[in-house]
Design an enzyme around this catalytic site. Structure first.
Site, PDB file in Angstrom:
ATOM      1  N   HIS A 307       6.245  39.783  31.675  1.00  0.00           N
ATOM      2  CA  HIS A 307       4.874  40.226  31.872  1.00  0.00           C
ATOM      3  C   HIS A 307       4.093  40.011  30.589  1.00  0.00           C
ATOM      4  O   HIS A 307       4.651  40.176  29.505  1.00  0.00           O
ATOM      5  CB  HIS A 307       4.836  41.722  32.259  1.00  0.00           C
ATOM      6  N   ASP A 365       6.903  42.737  40.955  1.00  0.00           N
ATOM      7  CA  ASP A 365       7.129  41.780  42.042  1.00  0.00           C
ATOM      8  C   ASP A 365       8.606  41.576  42.359  1.00  0.00           C
ATOM      9  O   ASP A 365       8.956  41.051  43.404  1.00  0.00           O
ATOM     10  CB  ASP A 365       6.501  40.427  41.697  1.00  0.00           C
TER      11      ASP A 365
HETATM   12  N1  CMC Z   1      11.862  33.272  33.089  1.00  0.00           N
HETATM   13  C1  CMC Z   1      12.284  32.586  31.998  1.00  0.00           C
HETATM   14  N2  CMC Z   1      11.623  32.554  30.825  1.00  0.00           N
HETATM   15  C2  CMC Z   1      10.472  33.211  30.751  1.00  0.00           C
HETATM   16  C3  CMC Z   1       9.954  33.948  31.841  1.00  0.00           C
HETATM   17  C4  CMC Z   1      10.696  33.972  33.044  1.00  0.00           C
HETATM   18  N3  CMC Z   1      10.260  34.645  34.096  1.00  0.00           N
HETATM   19  N4  CMC Z   1       8.776  34.508  31.483  1.00  0.00           N
HETATM   20  C5  CMC Z   1       8.546  34.145  30.222  1.00  0.00           C
HETATM   21  N5  CMC Z   1       9.576  33.368  29.757  1.00  0.00           N
HETATM   22  C6  CMC Z   1       9.723  32.818  28.417  1.00  0.00           C
HETATM   23  C7  CMC Z   1       8.812  31.621  28.191  1.00  0.00           C
HETATM   24  O1  CMC Z   1       9.440  30.405  28.506  1.00  0.00           O
HETATM   25  C8  CMC Z   1       8.480  31.742  26.730  1.00  0.00           C
HETATM   26  O2  CMC Z   1       9.569  31.231  26.006  1.00  0.00           O
HETATM   27  P1  CMC Z   1       9.310  30.509  24.577  1.00  0.00           P
HETATM   28  O3  CMC Z   1       8.716  31.546  23.687  1.00  0.00           O
HETATM   29  O4  CMC Z   1      10.693  30.082  24.151  1.00  0.00           O
HETATM   30  O5  CMC Z   1       8.379  29.363  24.829  1.00  0.00           O
HETATM   31  C9  CMC Z   1       8.428  33.254  26.491  1.00  0.00           C
HETATM   32  O6  CMC Z   1       9.278  33.825  27.496  1.00  0.00           O
HETATM   33  C10 CMC Z   1       7.033  33.854  26.605  1.00  0.00           C
HETATM   34  O7  CMC Z   1       6.461  33.414  27.833  1.00  0.00           O
HETATM   35  P2  CMC Z   1       4.911  33.171  28.040  1.00  0.00           P
HETATM   36  O8  CMC Z   1       4.731  32.246  29.189  1.00  0.00           O
HETATM   37  O9  CMC Z   1       4.259  32.805  26.735  1.00  0.00           O
HETATM   38  O10 CMC Z   1       4.436  34.633  28.415  1.00  0.00           O
HETATM   39  P3  CMC Z   1       3.104  34.991  29.154  1.00  0.00           P
HETATM   40  O11 CMC Z   1       2.728  36.350  28.690  1.00  0.00           O
HETATM   41  O12 CMC Z   1       2.078  33.920  29.008  1.00  0.00           O
HETATM   42  O13 CMC Z   1       3.529  35.009  30.706  1.00  0.00           O
HETATM   43  C11 CMC Z   1       4.195  35.698  32.848  1.00  0.00           C
HETATM   44  C12 CMC Z   1       3.739  36.151  31.464  1.00  0.00           C
HETATM   45  C13 CMC Z   1       4.234  36.918  33.786  1.00  0.00           C
HETATM   46  C14 CMC Z   1       3.183  34.692  33.432  1.00  0.00           C
HETATM   47  C15 CMC Z   1       5.602  35.063  32.738  1.00  0.00           C
HETATM   48  O14 CMC Z   1       6.533  35.999  32.235  1.00  0.00           O
HETATM   49  C16 CMC Z   1       6.081  34.472  34.065  1.00  0.00           C
HETATM   50  O15 CMC Z   1       5.731  33.330  34.375  1.00  0.00           O
HETATM   51  N6  CMC Z   1       6.902  35.266  34.857  1.00  0.00           N
HETATM   52  C17 CMC Z   1       7.346  34.820  36.162  1.00  0.00           C
HETATM   53  C18 CMC Z   1       6.222  35.037  37.170  1.00  0.00           C
HETATM   54  C19 CMC Z   1       6.045  36.494  37.514  1.00  0.00           C
HETATM   55  O16 CMC Z   1       6.998  37.213  37.816  1.00  0.00           O
HETATM   56  N7  CMC Z   1       4.759  36.930  37.526  1.00  0.00           N
HETATM   57  C20 CMC Z   1       4.397  38.293  37.945  1.00  0.00           C
HETATM   58  C21 CMC Z   1       3.798  39.090  36.842  1.00  0.00           C
HETATM   59  S1  CMC Z   1       3.622  40.840  37.273  1.00  0.00           S
HETATM   60  C22 CMC Z   1       2.471  40.919  38.559  1.00  0.00           C
HETATM   61  C23 CMC Z   1       1.164  40.231  38.313  1.00  0.00           C
HETATM   62  O17 CMC Z   1       0.640  40.180  37.216  1.00  0.00           O
HETATM   63  O18 CMC Z   1       0.595  39.738  39.280  1.00  0.00           O
END
Ligand code: CMC
Length: 430
Positions: A307, A365
């Site tokens: 998140h 989720d």
């Molecule tokens: N699986 C594997 N690696 C992950 C994941 C994941 N679900 N989420 C983040 N990472 C890694 C990512 O690759 C990155 O690694 P590095 O620093 O080595 O490049 C690091 O963790 C930080 O990720 P980020 O993309 O910079 O983080 P963010 O804050 O931009 O993204 C997120 C947050 C929710 C979009 C992301 O965690 C994600 O894509 N999760 C899966 C989708 C999901 O479950 N979304 C629902 C969120 S809760 C409900 C809502 O908001 O609607």
């Protein structure tokens, strides 16, 4: 807001002072509103990871402690002691209602649950196999055509009516989108049922036989609505605010929010998560998927994990997990294969160095899909249910923005990295 010492910024030897704003809770905020005018610089923050786009009194998240408050009340207390319509009142009006206010609010919502009969014909224009989210984006956008008597945003009464209509009709529209997608007749709302039971009835009843809503399932449904009701300035809420900042009508703004919510990084994650669990299929295949999630060259992510704001745990996920256990128990679903995969995946990821060091915990989720699936919803309905639950948050945030005298059109700037100025070359010379 209390006075704090201003922050000092030096650019090319020139000093600037930036006011520092102190919130009720959370980190202090640098006020950069005058920076461009004074120093001729922009700030650069793709993804808005360090930017407060507005001030708000509605919802607060402490990502490090894993806390979520609606109007100051912790989500765990509201999920246990309150119910969705009371939470709607709280989000919209800022305080919990008195008994009389609650009865009046419930009556007003109940009186708006039907949709204009002509909307039934509008639905029929969609392809039979349309995803319910696609239908919802279109139908909610079209509400401004059906209810144009509540689109004047300068009229406080019309704003209130639009809010009531959206909260009352979204369950009807979501259920109709579902019924349409499976080729069943629409089921009209029943005002003798509470908000959640009515939604279940509209989704699962058929004219040919009686359908009795189990109160425990209605309670679990209601809790899902409460847990999704608002989440401060997330992508879809910011979309609603940005759309609304131009003066667009509330139905158009909420349709924009629904479109944004659909993405798999946001509300679409609940559908993507259950599909992922089904694709993994059996517990022995989990290591393969964990490895894929950790592989920098593979775009795969564990859906339902991570998140932007919560770096400890998602408090909604905790409540949702308890609810999942209750619902599965009630329905006698003890250990189906998807559930086994979910539990084992959660266990392994919570111990795995990659997920632990990046603070990737199960989010809301991860569990909501398991409950909704057990209740009988297909995956395509997960995000529409999120959208209808979040509508109260979107409309509360929209109303707050419209009522704010400081409101102005949202207009970010950019860091231009394209070609420098150049002269047009005639095609014969290219
Ligand atoms: N699986 C594997 N690696 C992950 C994941 C994941 N679900 N989420 C983040 N990472 C890694 C990512 O690759 C990155 O690694 P590095 O620093 O080595 O490049 C690091 O963790 C930080 O990720 P980020 O993309 O910079 O983080 P963010 O804050 O931009 O993204 C997120 C947050 C929710 C979009 C992301 O965690 C994600 O894509 N999760 C899966 C989708 C999901 O479950 N979304 C629902 C969120 S809760 C409900 C809502 O908001 O609607």
């Amino acid at each position: 807001m209390a006075d704090l010492n201003p922050a000092k910024l030096t650019i090319d030897g020139q000093d600037y002072e930036l006011p520092v704003l102190k919130p009720t809770a959370g980190p202090n905020v640098l006020d950069i509103r005058k920076l461009y005018g004074q120093a001729d610089v922009f700030t650069y923050d793709p993804g808005f990871t360090s930017t407060a786009s507005c001030d708000s009194t509605i919802t607060y998240i402490d990502g490090d402690k894993g806390e979520l408050w609606y109007r100051g009340y912790p989500i765990e207390q509201l999920a246990e002691k309150s119910h969705y319509l009371e939470v709607c009142y709280l989000l919209l009006h800022g305080e919990l209602p008195s008994k009389e206010q609650m009865v009046d609010f419930e009556n007003r919502i109940t009186r708006h649950t039907m949709v204009h009969e002509q909307m039934h014909y509008f639905f029929r224009g969609f392809r039979r196999d349309s995803h319910p989210m696609a239908t919802m984006v279109g139908v909610v956008g079209a509400m401004s055509a059906f209810y144009h008597d509540s689109t004047d945003i300068s009229d406080e009464w019309q704003r209130e009516v639009a809010a009531m209509r959206l909260i009352a009709k979204l369950p009807t529209i979501a259920a109709m989108a579902y019924k349409y997608s499976i080729g069943q007749p629409f089921v009209y709302p029943r005002n003798d049922l509470d908000y959640a039971a009515n939604f279940l009835h509209m989704c699962f009843a058929v004219p040919a036989e009686d359908y009795v809503v189990k109160p425990e399932l209605a309670r679990a449904m209601d809790r899902i609505f409460t847990l999704h009701a608002d989440h401060e300035q997330n992508a879809s809420t910011s979309t609603v605010r940005l759309a609304g900042s131009s003066g667009a009508n509330p139905f158009a703004c909420i349709a924009a929010g629904i479109a944004c919510l659909w993405g798999p990084a946001h509300g679409g994650a609940n559908q993507a998560c259950l599909e992922m669990l089904k694709e993994i299929g059996t517990v022995d295949r989990i290591p393969e998927y964990i490895a894929k999630a950790k592989d920098k060259n593979d775009p795969f992510r564990l859906m339902g994990f991570g998140h932007r704001v919560y770096k400890n745990f998602d408090p909604r996920a905790k409540v949702m997990k308890e609810s999942a256990d209750e619902v599965l128990d009630l329905l006698g679903i003890e250990n189906n294969e998807t559930l086994k995969v979910a539990k084992e995946l959660e266990r392994i990821a919570l111990e795995d160095e990659y997920f632990v060091s990046k603070k990737l915990y199960p989010n809301v989720d991860f569990y909501s899909g398991i409950i909704l699936s057990a209740m009988g919803f297909p995956t395509s309905m997960f995000t529409p249910i999120f959208a209808m639950s979040r509508t109260v948050g979107w409309i509360s945030q929209w109303k707050e923005m419209i009522g704010d005298p400081q409101n102005k059109i949202g207009r970010p700037r950019q860091l231009y990295v394209g070609s420098d100025r150049r002269d047009y070359v005639d095609v014969s010379s290219r």
